[in-house]
Design a protein around this motif. Structure first.
Motif, PDB file in Angstrom:
ATOM      1  N   ILE A 200      -8.064   4.748   6.613  1.00 44.60           N
ATOM      2  CA  ILE A 200      -7.695   3.663   7.512  1.00 44.60           C
ATOM      3  C   ILE A 200      -7.916   2.312   6.834  1.00 44.60           C
ATOM      4  O   ILE A 200      -7.120   1.389   6.952  1.00 44.60           O
ATOM      5  CB  ILE A 200      -8.525   3.753   8.812  1.00 44.60           C
ATOM      6  CG1 ILE A 200      -8.110   5.016   9.588  1.00 44.60           C
ATOM      7  CG2 ILE A 200      -8.323   2.517   9.684  1.00 44.60           C
ATOM      8  CD1 ILE A 200      -8.981   5.309  10.786  1.00 44.60           C
ATOM      9  N   GLU A 201      -9.010   2.199   6.089  1.00 49.52           N
ATOM     10  CA  GLU A 201      -9.328   0.946   5.417  1.00 49.52           C
ATOM     11  C   GLU A 201      -8.364   0.671   4.265  1.00 49.52           C
ATOM     12  O   GLU A 201      -8.149  -0.462   3.883  1.00 49.52           O
ATOM     13  CB  GLU A 201     -10.766   0.992   4.894  1.00 49.52           C
ATOM     14  CG  GLU A 201     -11.819   0.964   6.007  1.00 49.52           C
ATOM     15  CD  GLU A 201     -13.227   1.107   5.465  1.00 49.52           C
ATOM     16  OE1 GLU A 201     -13.341   1.411   4.256  1.00 49.52           O
ATOM     17  OE2 GLU A 201     -14.183   0.918   6.218  1.00 49.52           O
ATOM     18  N   ASN A 202      -7.808   1.714   3.676  1.00 46.23           N
ATOM     19  CA  ASN A 202      -6.914   1.545   2.546  1.00 46.23           C
ATOM     20  C   ASN A 202      -5.597   2.277   2.805  1.00 46.23           C
ATOM     21  O   ASN A 202      -5.292   3.272   2.160  1.00 46.23           O
ATOM     22  CB  ASN A 202      -7.575   2.084   1.270  1.00 46.23           C
ATOM     23  CG  ASN A 202      -6.777   1.730   0.027  1.00 46.23           C
ATOM     24  OD1 ASN A 202      -5.887   0.884   0.069  1.00 46.23           O
ATOM     25  ND2 ASN A 202      -7.079   2.391  -1.069  1.00 46.23           N
ATOM     26  N   PRO A 203      -4.809   1.800   3.785  1.00 48.13           N
ATOM     27  CA  PRO A 203      -3.564   2.481   4.131  1.00 48.13           C
ATOM     28  C   PRO A 203      -2.559   2.483   2.993  1.00 48.13           C
ATOM     29  O   PRO A 203      -1.705   3.356   2.906  1.00 48.13           O
ATOM     30  CB  PRO A 203      -3.048   1.688   5.341  1.00 48.13           C
ATOM     31  CG  PRO A 203      -3.661   0.329   5.192  1.00 48.13           C
ATOM     32  CD  PRO A 203      -5.009   0.586   4.591  1.00 48.13           C
ATOM     33  N   GLY A 204      -2.645   1.486   2.086  1.00 48.09           N
ATOM     34  CA  GLY A 204      -1.733   1.443   0.958  1.00 48.09           C
ATOM     35  C   GLY A 204      -1.863   2.660   0.068  1.00 48.09           C
ATOM     36  O   GLY A 204      -0.882   3.172  -0.475  1.00 48.09           O
ATOM     37  N   SER A 205      -3.094   3.153  -0.074  1.00 50.15           N
ATOM     38  CA  SER A 205      -3.328   4.341  -0.887  1.00 50.15           C
ATOM     39  C   SER A 205      -2.642   5.554  -0.278  1.00 50.15           C
ATOM     40  O   SER A 205      -2.060   6.375  -0.990  1.00 50.15           O
ATOM     41  CB  SER A 205      -4.836   4.590  -1.019  1.00 50.15           C
ATOM     42  OG  SER A 205      -5.090   5.790  -1.728  1.00 50.15           O
ATOM     43  N   SER A 206      -2.703   5.678   1.052  1.00 48.75           N
ATOM     44  CA  SER A 206      -2.050   6.786   1.744  1.00 48.75           C
ATOM     45  C   SER A 206      -0.542   6.745   1.514  1.00 48.75           C
ATOM     46  O   SER A 206       0.093   7.775   1.269  1.00 48.75           O
ATOM     47  CB  SER A 206      -2.345   6.735   3.241  1.00 48.75           C
ATOM     48  OG  SER A 206      -3.728   6.815   3.482  1.00 48.75           O
ATOM     49  N   PHE A 207       0.030   5.543   1.585  1.00 54.38           N
ATOM     50  CA  PHE A 207       1.474   5.424   1.404  1.00 54.38           C
ATOM     51  C   PHE A 207       1.895   5.789  -0.016  1.00 54.38           C
ATOM     52  O   PHE A 207       2.874   6.511  -0.216  1.00 54.38           O
ATOM     53  CB  PHE A 207       1.950   4.006   1.726  1.00 54.38           C
ATOM     54  CG  PHE A 207       3.409   3.812   1.435  1.00 54.38           C
ATOM     55  CD1 PHE A 207       4.359   4.312   2.299  1.00 54.38           C
ATOM     56  CD2 PHE A 207       3.826   3.169   0.276  1.00 54.38           C
ATOM     57  CE1 PHE A 207       5.718   4.179   2.020  1.00 54.38           C
ATOM     58  CE2 PHE A 207       5.172   3.029  -0.007  1.00 54.38           C
ATOM     59  CZ  PHE A 207       6.115   3.530   0.870  1.00 54.38           C
ATOM     60  N   THR A 208       1.180   5.286  -1.020  1.00 52.82           N
ATOM     61  CA  THR A 208       1.558   5.573  -2.400  1.00 52.82           C
ATOM     62  C   THR A 208       1.435   7.066  -2.716  1.00 52.82           C
ATOM     63  O   THR A 208       2.199   7.594  -3.523  1.00 52.82           O
ATOM     64  CB  THR A 208       0.689   4.773  -3.394  1.00 52.82           C
ATOM     65  OG1 THR A 208      -0.698   5.003  -3.117  1.00 52.82           O
ATOM     66  CG2 THR A 208       0.975   3.283  -3.278  1.00 52.82           C
ATOM     67  N   GLN A 209       0.510   7.753  -2.062  1.00 46.61           N
ATOM     68  CA  GLN A 209       0.392   9.198  -2.254  1.00 46.61           C
ATOM     69  C   GLN A 209       1.636   9.911  -1.745  1.00 46.61           C
ATOM     70  O   GLN A 209       2.151  10.825  -2.395  1.00 46.61           O
ATOM     71  CB  GLN A 209      -0.856   9.724  -1.541  1.00 46.61           C
ATOM     72  CG  GLN A 209      -2.161   9.332  -2.219  1.00 46.61           C
ATOM     73  CD  GLN A 209      -3.375   9.768  -1.421  1.00 46.61           C
ATOM     74  OE1 GLN A 209      -3.253  10.405  -0.378  1.00 46.61           O
ATOM     75  NE2 GLN A 209      -4.559   9.397  -1.903  1.00 46.61           N
ATOM     76  N   VAL A 210       2.133   9.492  -0.587  1.00 42.96           N
ATOM     77  CA  VAL A 210       3.351  10.085  -0.036  1.00 42.96           C
ATOM     78  C   VAL A 210       4.541   9.753  -0.927  1.00 42.96           C
ATOM     79  O   VAL A 210       5.383  10.604  -1.216  1.00 42.96           O
ATOM     80  CB  VAL A 210       3.606   9.576   1.402  1.00 42.96           C
ATOM     81  CG1 VAL A 210       4.961  10.049   1.916  1.00 42.96           C
ATOM     82  CG2 VAL A 210       2.503  10.058   2.327  1.00 42.96           C
ATOM     83  N   LEU A 211       4.616   8.500  -1.378  1.00 46.35           N
ATOM     84  CA  LEU A 211       5.717   8.083  -2.245  1.00 46.35           C
ATOM     85  C   LEU A 211       5.729   8.878  -3.543  1.00 46.35           C
ATOM     86  O   LEU A 211       6.779   9.368  -3.983  1.00 46.35           O
ATOM     87  CB  LEU A 211       5.615   6.577  -2.533  1.00 46.35           C
ATOM     88  CG  LEU A 211       6.763   5.949  -3.330  1.00 46.35           C
ATOM     89  CD1 LEU A 211       6.986   4.512  -2.875  1.00 46.35           C
ATOM     90  CD2 LEU A 211       6.489   5.961  -4.826  1.00 46.35           C
TER      91      LEU A 211
END
Length: 264
Positions: A7-18
């Motif tokens: 939650i604190e680092n949503p950008g990391s979650s997105f780049t993993q999906v990308l």
């Protein structure tokens, strides 16, 4: 990684999906093959070769042709991703947990496909220069900006415009690596990735609710995909078409020469 960290680092979650989507079969578009297919009905062999070697803009291909090729690509990818999304929505119920990741991955995969196609027809250089499985940092950053534009993130539009200006100014046939990974564009990339991480979570929830209802869920899932993918693709198309890099006959080196002559 804990839920709190995600939650604190949503950008990391997105780049993993990308990154995961970029590794799926068929997601990476061969620039030369795509341009040849997209332009063969409208252009001479000489124009096509020039478009592949340099860019469609350098080949002097009219914007009308570019627009038609872009619209054809958007229609193809929209139809394909909508059909797959509908099929993925059919199981419903207990299968929901298993289908959401697959559906999101294929949805993102088609977003990356249309982003590449639009970039290439609007005179951007090859995004995937490495044939390896891993996505290099500059390519990842550029794809984040393209997807950001699709989602309507304002700062992503500015980031894409700045990269386009760098490519034009340097007469480059590749992405500006340093700027995208640690230079002036990188902070923009980080902000866009964070925003997309939050948006992705909301979209997963919306699709997940639809899939919880068997059969009807399939229709809702396909409808949600059609209602998002098409306008997002059009948004990226409009932005790329507005950039000087895409103008027919645009040759940065000539523009620089003229400007130098005026100054002197």
């Amino acid at each position: 990684m804990t839920d709190t960290q995600e939650i604190e680092n949503p950008g990391s979650s997105f780049t993993q999906v990308l990154d995961a989507a970029a590794k799926l079969p068929g997601v990476r578009i061969n620039r030369a093959a795509y341009l040849r297919t997209a332009l063969k009905r409208f252009c001479t062999e000489e124009q096509i070769q020039k478009a592949i070697a340099d860019s469609p803009a350098a080949a002097g291909i009219p914007l009308k042709v570019i627009t038609e090729a872009a619209n054809t690509s958007i229609a193809y990818e929209t139809g394909k991703v909508t059909g797959l999304s509908t099929l993925a929505g059919i199981p419903g119920g207990l299968a929901m947990a298993g289908t959401i990741p697959a559906d999101i991955a294929q949805y993102m995969g088609h977003m990356l496909r249309i982003a590449q196609k639009l970039a290439y027809i609007y005179s951007w250089p090859d995004l995937f220069v490495d044939d390896g499985d891993e996505v290099d940092e500059a390519t990842e950053s550029m794809l984040i900006l393209f997807v950001g534009v699709m989602f309507g993130v304002q700062i992503a539009q500015g980031g894409v415009a700045k990269v386009a200006n760098m490519i034009a100014a340097n007469v480059a046939k590749k992405l500006p690596q340093r700027a995208l990974t640690q230079g002036v564009i990188y902070p923009i990339v980080k902000k866009v990735a964070g925003y997309l991480g939050v948006s992705m979570t909301k979209q997963i929830f919306a699709n997940g609710v639809a899939k919880a209802i068997p059969v009807v869920g399939a229709v809702l899932s396909g409808g949600l995909t059609l209602g998002t993918f098409l306008p997002m693709s059009k948004r990226l198309q409009k932005h790329l078409a507005s950039l000087e890099l895409t103008k027919p006959g645009h040759r940065p080196e000539e523009a620089e020469l003229i400007e130098a002559q005026i100054v002197s």
